[in-house]
Motif scaffolding. Structure first.
Motif, mmCIF file in Angstrom:
data_model
loop_
_atom_site.group_PDB
_atom_site.id
_atom_site.type_symbol
_atom_site.label_atom_id
_atom_site.label_comp_id
_atom_site.label_asym_id
_atom_site.label_seq_id
_atom_site.Cartn_x
_atom_site.Cartn_y
_atom_site.Cartn_z
ATOM 1 N N VAL A 167 1.132 -1.387 -0.068
ATOM 2 C CA VAL A 167 0.047 0.072 0.032
ATOM 3 C C VAL A 167 0.873 0.970 -0.093
ATOM 4 C CG1 VAL A 167 -1.991 -1.036 1.057
ATOM 5 C CG2 VAL A 167 -0.245 -0.211 2.657
ATOM 6 N N ASN A 168 0.320 2.426 -0.652
ATOM 7 C CA ASN A 168 1.051 3.476 -0.445
ATOM 8 C C ASN A 168 0.224 4.417 0.470
ATOM 9 O OD1 ASN A 168 2.594 5.499 -1.156
ATOM 10 N ND2 ASN A 168 1.388 6.355 -2.769
ATOM 11 N N ILE A 246 -10.579 9.826 15.468
ATOM 12 C CA ILE A 246 -9.275 10.019 14.838
ATOM 13 C C ILE A 246 -9.227 8.921 13.662
ATOM 14 C CG2 ILE A 246 -6.927 10.027 15.130
ATOM 15 C CD1 ILE A 246 -7.589 10.906 17.946
ATOM 16 N N SER A 247 -9.389 7.427 14.078
ATOM 17 C CA SER A 247 -9.157 6.334 13.056
ATOM 18 C C SER A 247 -10.086 6.876 11.744
ATOM 19 C CB SER A 247 -9.655 5.173 13.565
ATOM 20 O OG SER A 247 -8.817 4.881 14.753
ATOM 21 N N LYS A 248 -11.268 7.376 11.845
ATOM 22 C CA LYS A 248 -12.158 7.375 10.746
ATOM 23 C C LYS A 248 -11.620 8.645 9.901
ATOM 24 C CE LYS A 248 -16.961 8.934 9.843
ATOM 25 N NZ LYS A 248 -16.712 10.250 8.934
ATOM 26 N N SER A 249 -10.898 9.669 10.592
ATOM 27 C CA SER A 249 -10.576 10.600 9.677
ATOM 28 C C SER A 249 -9.243 10.159 9.022
ATOM 29 C CB SER A 249 -10.009 11.811 10.630
ATOM 30 O OG SER A 249 -11.120 12.457 11.440
ATOM 31 N N ILE A 250 -8.325 9.276 9.631
ATOM 32 C CA ILE A 250 -7.014 8.884 9.197
ATOM 33 C C ILE A 250 -7.474 7.852 7.745
ATOM 34 C CG2 ILE A 250 -5.368 7.160 9.370
ATOM 35 C CD1 ILE A 250 -5.131 8.304 12.359
ATOM 36 N N VAL A 251 -8.589 7.012 8.098
ATOM 37 C CA VAL A 251 -8.797 5.901 6.920
ATOM 38 C C VAL A 251 -9.530 6.936 5.679
ATOM 39 C CG1 VAL A 251 -10.619 4.339 6.186
ATOM 40 C CG2 VAL A 251 -9.230 4.137 8.395
ATOM 41 N N GLU A 252 -10.521 7.878 5.969
ATOM 42 C CA GLU A 252 -10.819 8.692 4.993
ATOM 43 C C GLU A 252 -10.062 9.469 4.363
ATOM 44 O OE1 GLU A 252 -14.216 10.592 6.851
ATOM 45 O OE2 GLU A 252 -15.690 8.653 6.718
ATOM 46 N N ALA A 253 -8.831 10.092 5.002
ATOM 47 C CA ALA A 253 -7.786 10.705 4.377
ATOM 48 C C ALA A 253 -6.912 9.954 3.391
ATOM 49 C CB ALA A 253 -6.888 11.289 5.548
ATOM 50 N N HIS A 254 -7.305 8.747 3.543
ATOM 51 C CA HIS A 254 -6.470 7.652 2.643
ATOM 52 C C HIS A 254 -7.297 7.090 1.305
ATOM 53 C CE1 HIS A 254 -3.365 7.007 5.912
ATOM 54 N NE2 HIS A 254 -2.462 6.743 4.927
ATOM 55 N N GLY A 255 -8.432 7.649 1.555
ATOM 56 C CA GLY A 255 -9.164 7.460 0.477
ATOM 57 C C GLY A 255 -10.024 6.095 0.841
ATOM 58 N N GLY A 256 -10.103 5.858 1.832
ATOM 59 C CA GLY A 256 -10.815 4.434 2.328
ATOM 60 C C GLY A 256 -12.089 4.972 2.946
ATOM 61 N N ARG A 257 -12.775 3.761 3.501
ATOM 62 C CA ARG A 257 -13.985 4.094 4.594
ATOM 63 C C ARG A 257 -13.909 3.294 5.801
ATOM 64 N NH1 ARG A 257 -18.694 1.177 3.745
ATOM 65 N NH2 ARG A 257 -18.544 -0.704 2.306
ATOM 66 N N ILE A 258 -14.439 3.488 6.865
ATOM 67 C CA ILE A 258 -14.654 2.631 8.022
ATOM 68 C C ILE A 258 -16.146 2.379 8.535
ATOM 69 C CG2 ILE A 258 -14.207 4.416 9.482
ATOM 70 C CD1 ILE A 258 -12.319 2.852 11.273
ATOM 71 N N TYR A 272 -14.596 -2.765 10.434
ATOM 72 C CA TYR A 272 -13.997 -2.852 9.011
ATOM 73 C C TYR A 272 -13.446 -1.570 8.484
ATOM 74 C CZ TYR A 272 -17.056 -6.684 8.853
ATOM 75 O OH TYR A 272 -18.055 -8.062 9.064
ATOM 76 N N PHE A 273 -12.377 -1.466 7.878
ATOM 77 C CA PHE A 273 -11.975 -0.559 7.018
ATOM 78 C C PHE A 273 -11.302 -0.936 5.708
ATOM 79 C CE2 PHE A 273 -8.092 -0.994 9.490
ATOM 80 C CZ PHE A 273 -6.766 -0.474 8.482
#
Length: 281
Positions: A167-168, A246-258, A272-273
């Motif tokens: 992953v990048n 915080i986890s949600k913000s980090i995941v979404e900043a990577h273009g993912g979802r949680i 899940y994320f």
């Protein structure tokens, strides 16, 4: 306050004032003048209030930022001295353990406060690099094993089909997300028995990988579910409810979802994320 002049703007692309405006109404009627006066005074008051709120918000964020940074210095000293005590006699180790636990908790809280401030001020930055996600998850599991208080509790990692997931992403931030989810699962899997399983799975025809953390604990309180990933959403006596936000913000900043759900068998919950994948080896 003796007269009012209301001019209709028709086309503001015109260079000539006469061409830009339409009907104009001039009035010396006191009720009409008072009405317009009231409208514009309300607008002005709202603008002043908005500016004051902006300034207050800025000052509050600056205070939190400074306070969190200031807390870090004594926390590091406490941790350092506690670690020295731990290396001494058995009595010293007994005294050092609660100091260490409290200092680590304070350190985590300080980091969370700083992260929330960065998220809300939109200054959270990612330092992306290519790395093997499987190795990161394995390292997190090793780090989290010390949190397990029973030999009958299991912490397992299952990765399907692929051995290496490249992953990048920001390695430290993803470590933070996975550690938080695993630590929560351990905390809420009470009793002597239990299993926390981490799974990575790539869906068919998808360029994303899904990471899940499943436990056999008490599950998510139905009251919390609608606001699970918001600030302070917790019923725990030992948590602030900032970790998932915080986890949600980090995941979404990577273009993912949680997201999360209680398990269908009524035992525990699964978080899940998703993350975009560079390549699978």
């Amino acid at each position: 306050r003796k007269a009012s002049l209301v001019i209709e703007k028709v086309d503001d692309s015109k260079e000539s004032f006469i061409e830009a405006v339409g009907l104009s109404t001039y009035s010396t009627s006191e009720p009409t003048i008072t009405s317009y006066l009231s409208i514009f005074e309300n607008f002005w008051n709202q603008l002043e209030l908005y500016e004051k709120l902006k300034e207050h918000d800025k000052m509050q964020k600056e205070f939190i930022n400074i306070a969190a940074h200031e807390l870090r210095t004594p926390t590091q000293s406490i941790l350092g001295y506690a670690e020295i005590l731990e290396m001494d006699s058995e009595r010293s180790r007994q005294l050092a353990n609660p100091i260490l636990r409290s200092a680590i908790r304070l350190q985590r809280l300080t980091g969370d406060i700083l992260d929330v401030t960065r998220i809300e001020s939109q200054t959270l930055r990612l330092n992306k690099e290519e790395f093997n996600l499987n190795e990161l998850i394995s390292n997190v599991i090793e780090d989290c094993k010390s949190q397990i208080d029973s030999e009958k509790k299991k912490l397992v990692y299952e990765h399907r089909r692929v051995n290496n997931i490249i992953v990048n992403a920001d390695k430290n931030r993803l470590n933070q997300v996975i550690s938080n989810l695993v630590s929560n699962s351990i905390k809420f899997t009470q009793g002597e028995w239990g299993t926390i399983s981490i799974t990575t799975k790539r869906e068919e025809d998808s360029k994303a990988i899904t990471i899940s953390v499943k436990d056999t604990g008490k599950g998510i309180d139905p009251e919390i579910i609608p606001r699970l990933f918001t600030k302070f959403a917790t019923k725990s006596d030992t948590g602030t409810g900032l970790g998932l936000f915080i986890s949600k913000s980090i995941v979404e900043a990577h273009g993912g979802r949680i997201w999360a759900e209680n398990n269908k068998d009524g035992k525990g919950a699964t978080f899940y994320f998703t993350l975009p994948v560079s390549k699978l080896l």
